[in-house]
Write a protein that holds these residues in place. Structure first.
Motif, PDB file in Angstrom:
ATOM      1  N   ALA A   4       0.845  -1.189   0.000  1.00 15.97           N
ATOM      2  CA  ALA A   4       0.000   0.000   0.000  1.00 15.97           C
ATOM      3  C   ALA A   4       0.884   1.245   0.000  1.00 15.97           C
ATOM      4  O   ALA A   4       1.347   1.668   1.047  1.00 15.97           O
ATOM      5  CB  ALA A   4      -0.915  -0.008   1.216  1.00 15.97           C
ATOM      6  N   PRO A   5       1.160   1.831  -1.200  1.00 15.38           N
ATOM      7  CA  PRO A   5       1.976   3.044  -1.247  1.00 15.38           C
ATOM      8  C   PRO A   5       1.147   4.298  -0.992  1.00 15.38           C
ATOM      9  O   PRO A   5      -0.048   4.331  -1.258  1.00 15.38           O
ATOM     10  CB  PRO A   5       2.524   3.039  -2.671  1.00 15.38           C
ATOM     11  N   GLY A   6       1.798   5.279  -0.451  1.00 15.36           N
ATOM     12  CA  GLY A   6       1.169   6.576  -0.265  1.00 15.36           C
ATOM     13  C   GLY A   6       2.212   7.653  -0.467  1.00 15.36           C
ATOM     14  O   GLY A   6       3.371   7.468  -0.121  1.00 15.36           O
ATOM     15  N   TRP A   7       1.811   8.760  -1.043  1.00 12.81           N
ATOM     16  CA  TRP A   7       2.740   9.851  -1.315  1.00 12.81           C
ATOM     17  C   TRP A   7       2.633  10.906  -0.231  1.00 12.81           C
ATOM     18  O   TRP A   7       1.547  11.188   0.248  1.00 12.81           O
ATOM     19  CB  TRP A   7       2.483  10.451  -2.687  1.00 12.81           C
ATOM     20  N   THR A   8       3.778  11.465   0.164  1.00 10.24           N
ATOM     21  CA  THR A   8       3.820  12.546   1.143  1.00 10.24           C
ATOM     22  C   THR A   8       4.444  13.762   0.471  1.00 10.24           C
ATOM     23  O   THR A   8       4.896  13.677  -0.668  1.00 10.24           O
ATOM     24  CB  THR A   8       4.666  12.151   2.375  1.00 10.24           C
ATOM     25  N   SER A   9       4.528  14.856   1.184  1.00  7.93           N
ATOM     26  CA  SER A   9       5.116  16.065   0.602  1.00  7.93           C
ATOM     27  C   SER A   9       6.607  15.909   0.342  1.00  7.93           C
ATOM     28  O   SER A   9       7.170  16.625  -0.471  1.00  7.93           O
ATOM     29  CB  SER A   9       4.880  17.259   1.524  1.00  7.93           C
ATOM     30  N   SER A  10       7.269  14.970   1.001  1.00  8.13           N
ATOM     31  CA  SER A  10       8.718  14.821   0.809  1.00  8.13           C
ATOM     32  C   SER A  10       9.132  13.441   0.315  1.00  8.13           C
ATOM     33  O   SER A  10      10.312  13.130   0.255  1.00  8.13           O
ATOM     34  CB  SER A  10       9.456  15.148   2.115  1.00  8.13           C
ATOM     35  N   GLY A  11       8.176  12.603  -0.038  1.00  7.36           N
ATOM     36  CA  GLY A  11       8.557  11.277  -0.539  1.00  7.36           C
ATOM     37  C   GLY A  11       7.389  10.323  -0.571  1.00  7.36           C
ATOM     38  O   GLY A  11       6.288  10.668  -0.983  1.00  7.36           O
TER      39      GLY A  11
END
Length: 111
Positions: A4-11
């Motif tokens: 389960a990938p998720g994107w953040t503001s820094s990666g």
């Protein structure tokens, strides 16, 4: 079980679940490319292990340490399986000249 990938503001944050018998676990990783510029690890994470019929927490492990142990174990298992019949182990090594500098000249050098 899918990742389960998720994107953040820094990666990116990855969750990688796993199961074996009554045990369940999940590896949580952050991937922060900009950390390389500051000399910090790009990949950081934890492995959470739950077990027993009540799925109680059993361990929290550093994921990179766990990966290093797993890599060594898989390498050892592979060497054992690839060993010639009748042999109990295999050994692989780089030539001495590839292991780093030495004070002695290598064979065939003109020094």
């Amino acid at each position: 079980m899918p990742r389960a990938p998720g994107w953040t503001s820094s990666g990116q944050l990855l969750q990688i679940p796993s199961t074996l018998s009554e045990y369940v676990g999940s590896k949580l990783l952050t991937i922060t490319p900009e950390n390389a510029r500051a000399g910090r690890p790009v990949i950081q994470g934890l492995y959470l292990l739950f077990g027993g019929g009540d799925q109680r927490p059993l361990a929290v492990l550093d994921s990179m340490a766990l990966t290093n142990v797993r890599t060594a174990a898989v390498s050892g298992m592979g060497a054992r399986r690839l060993a010639a019949p009748g042999r109990s182990a295999s050994s692989f090594s780089a030539p001495k000249s590839r292991r780093g500098s030495t004070s002695e000249p290598s064979p065939g050098s003109s020094t």
